[in-house]
Design an enzyme around this catalytic site. Structure first.
Site, short mmCIF file in Angstrom:
data_model
loop_
_atom_site.label_atom_id
_atom_site.label_comp_id
_atom_site.label_asym_id
_atom_site.label_seq_id
_atom_site.Cartn_x
_atom_site.Cartn_y
_atom_site.Cartn_z
N GLU A 66 -2.81 2.51 5.17
CA GLU A 66 -3.19 1.36 5.57
C GLU A 66 -2.77 0.86 6.05
OE1 GLU A 66 -4.90 -0.44 2.10
OE2 GLU A 66 -5.92 0.77 1.63
N GLU A 92 1.07 0.02 2.98
CA GLU A 92 1.30 0.90 1.69
C GLU A 92 -0.39 2.25 2.08
OE1 GLU A 92 -0.75 -1.71 -0.46
OE2 GLU A 92 -2.65 -0.50 -1.15
#
Length: 671
Positions: free
Chosen positions: A275, A288
């Site tokens: 992400e 993350e």
């Protein structure tokens, strides 16, 4: 290949895995808590095992019970779905010790990337650009405030083991950090069994874009394009799409290559998601990595044609990826809406109860348009207070973004749910929002466009006219049916009056209605009494159908219908309104009726959702100021802070910590 796998999950993702396993000729085992005894995933699986009480901490989160269920049923492998144990390093290690295969990444990759704090350390070591923040252990709320002061406001407090918006708070001041830190820790503990949180800088006006990666156990890793997940409410994704309207081919390649490099650095060997937070200038930072299948994976499957669950199973069985990077092509556009059991008109508070009616649109691929509905519920099923409130994921795919959005809007209008409150009106309104359609997105979209929440929308313009003609057409069909009832007075031919006054609540629209062949012809009457051109409606609708589907002047329209006293409630494009169709005489009488108003509850604090009272923050006789915390109520793993709307004095407290309350139950009164 495996002969039998167990799905260590529930709801729609368990059903989703079962569908692919069944297509691959693999038998499936479901696990369930006492609350899920009659759930759809239990019915779909070849075998099912009871693993404990409703609370996830006593059932779905207990590793030993999952391992025992595998031994009992002879399951050779376990698919964890998302949430629950999917990102717990201890889970695949326990399975490995028992000789059971984990259908997901190796424990080392989970340890390196599944933990939000450790993933940022790994990314920094690999020289990946990350958002400024504090990755160490935070001792208490005072320590969190000091860190936030150093980073600069606003900051995000996030659960290290978190996901799905749980254990996450945005803070703009010291006071919000102190309160948010304790709430985030409590939510993280309840949802993931891990109360560690970290603090990072919150990027203003960001977009949330993620890259799907897929690796095998032979060192191969590819990326399958991106997903735009910027439409979020309280950090919970609401609508996702693939590809992103922001990215160009070069930016997509850069993000994809960075995601692959990161995955290779930790020997990643399954489906996973890297992400990024992206600026409107297409700059991006690692946020993350989710070491599991994402909720929004269907949009990637539809634009790539690749079944991610199948790939995860094949990789876990030791197969090499049959797809190389050059084989990956993105075709068309896909949009996904998450249907939640929540009331959008009451600040999206959770709703529980029985699905009296559950009629999703038909799944189909026709004329270049695909409609897919991933769900874990069925009509007659119950939405429980114990788990995530998601009902279904409605996905549409089309050659262009505009066509995919149009298909999604129509599918939402056709999606009928009764017995609980749900967010379909909000999703439908979003699909028609100009800014969404233009692709001008950010994670603040909903907060910016709906600053006072989502209110009942007054029908106006073309939407009002469309609802009015459908209401008139329904009334005409009902009238025709009544005249066919046997035993009526014979020998007389009654000429039915054509003129009608259609009320959308109290808004009056005059028109004429009658049959013209197979169609119903409706003509609007203007203020001067002049009749306009005919609008032709054709539909197979019959009394009792929950959705009116047909054409208005050749254009397909879907409108939800619910009978009410003397009329019908219609819902279309996010507008829901009672509709009354009067003759001229009836309308004259109706205009004289008084308008009722809701009773004043301003001096009472009512429980806004069914839930558990975590704490009462005030005492009888205490003076409170507007904005002060009065109570905290937990529902569906989220802690909701109830605050005073105005200054006042607490007169009497009717609830205590630990009490389970129904919606609108009285918590306290003000003097």
């Amino acid at each position: 290949m495996f002969k039998r796998i167990l799905i260590a999950n529930r709801g729609e993702i368990a059903c989703r895995v079962i569908k692919t396993a069944r297509r691959m000729g693999i038998q499936t085992v479901a696990v369930y808590s006492e609350a899920d005894r009659d759930a759809l995933h239990v019915e779909m699986a070849d075998e099912a095992v009871l693993i404990g009480p409703p609370a996830a901490a006593e059932s779905y989160l207990v590793i030993e019970k999952i391992v025992e269920a595998c031994k009992k049923t002879g399951a050779e492998a376990v698919h964890p779905g998302y949430g629950f144990l999917s990102e717990r390093e201890a889970f695949p290690r326990a399975l490995e010790a028992a000789g059971i295969v984990f259908i997901g990444p190796n424990p080392g990759a989970i340890a390196a990337m599944g933990d939000k704090i450790e993933s940022k350390k790994a990314a920094a070591k690999a020289k990946v650009s990350t958002v400024p923040g504090h990755l160490g252990v935070i001792e208490d709320d005072k320590h969190a405030v000091r860190i936030a002061d150093e980073i600069g406001y606003p900051v995000m407090i996030k659960a290290s083991a978190g996901g799905g918006g749980k254990g996450m708070r945005i803070a703009h001041s010291k006071a919000e950090v102190a309160e948010g830190f304790n709430l985030a820790k409590a939510e993280a503990k309840a949802s993931f069994g891990d109360d560690r949180v970290f603090v990072e800088k919150f990027i203003v006006d960001p977009r949330h874009i993620e890259i799907q990666v897929l690796g095998d156990k032979h060192g191969n890793v590819i990326y399958l394009g991106e997903r735009e997940c910027s439409i979020q409410r309280r950090n919970q994704k609401v609508i996702e799409e693939a590809p992103s309207p922001l990215l160009d081919e070069e930016t997509r390649r850069k993000m994809g290559e960075q995601a692959v490099a990161l995955a290779k650095a930790v020997n990643y060997d399954s489906a996973g998601t890297v992400e990024f937070v992206a600026g409107q200038d297409k700059s991006f930072y690692f946020l993350e990595m989710n070491t599991r299948l994402q909720v929004e994976h269907p949009v990637t499957e539809l634009v790539t044609g690749i079944d991610l669950v199948e790939q995860m199973i094949r990789v876990a069985a030791g197969e090499k990826l049959a797809i190389s990077q050059k084989d990956v092509t993105l075709t068309g556009w896909a949009v996904e809406s998450r249907l939640y059991a929540e009331d959008p008109f009451r600040n999206f508070l959770p709703s529980i109860g029985r699905l009296v009616k559950y009629r999703p649109p038909a799944e189909a691929s026709q004329d270049g348009i695909t409609v897919r509905n991933d769900t874990g519920v069925q009509e007659g099923g119950e939405i429980s207070i114990h788990y995530d409130p998601m009902i279904a994921k409605l996905v549409t795919h089309a050659p262009s973004r505009a066509a995919a959005i149009e298909a999604q809007a129509t599918a939402l209008d056709s999606f009928y749910v009764d017995g609980i409150r749900h967010n379909i009106p909000f999703l439908s309104a979003l699909m028609h929002h100009p800014r969404w359609r233009e692709g001008r997105l950010s994670t603040g979209f909903i907060a910016e466009e709906f600053p006072k929440g989502f209110a009942v929308r007054v029908p106006e313009g073309e939407v009002a006219r469309r609802i009015a003609v459908v209401g008139a057409a329904i009334d005409h069909v009902l009238g025709e049916r009544k005249r066919q009832i046997s035993g009526q007075m014979g020998g007389r031919v009654v000429q039915r009056e054509r003129r009608r006054a259609v009320w959308l609540d109290r808004q009056e629209i005059l028109l004429e209605v009658g049959r013209e062949g197979e169609a119903i012809a409706i003509r609007f009457i203007d203020a001067d009494g002049k009749t306009g051109n005919a609008h032709l409606l054709q539909s197979p609708w019959k009394p009792g159908d929950p959705v009116w589907q047909g054409t208005i002047d050749g254009h397909f329209v879907a409108v939800q219908t619910r009978p009410i006293a003397n009329g019908i409630r219609l819902a279309h494009q996010g507008v829901e309104v009672p509709v009354y169709v009067w003759t001229e005489a009836e309308a004259a009488s109706a205009r004289l009726m008084p308008v009722t108003t809701a009773s004043d509850t301003g001096k009472k604090l009512l429980c806004p959702m069914p839930g558990l009272v975590v704490s009462i923050a005030v005492s009888e006789g205490q003076e409170v100021k507007a904005g002060e915390t009065l109570a905290v109520v937990e529902a569906m793993k989220m802690q909701n802070v109830l605050r005073a709307e105005q200054d006042g004095t607490v007169k009497k407290i009717h609830a205590s910590a630990g009490a389970t309350l129904a919606v609108d139950a009285l918590i306290l009164e003000f003097a």
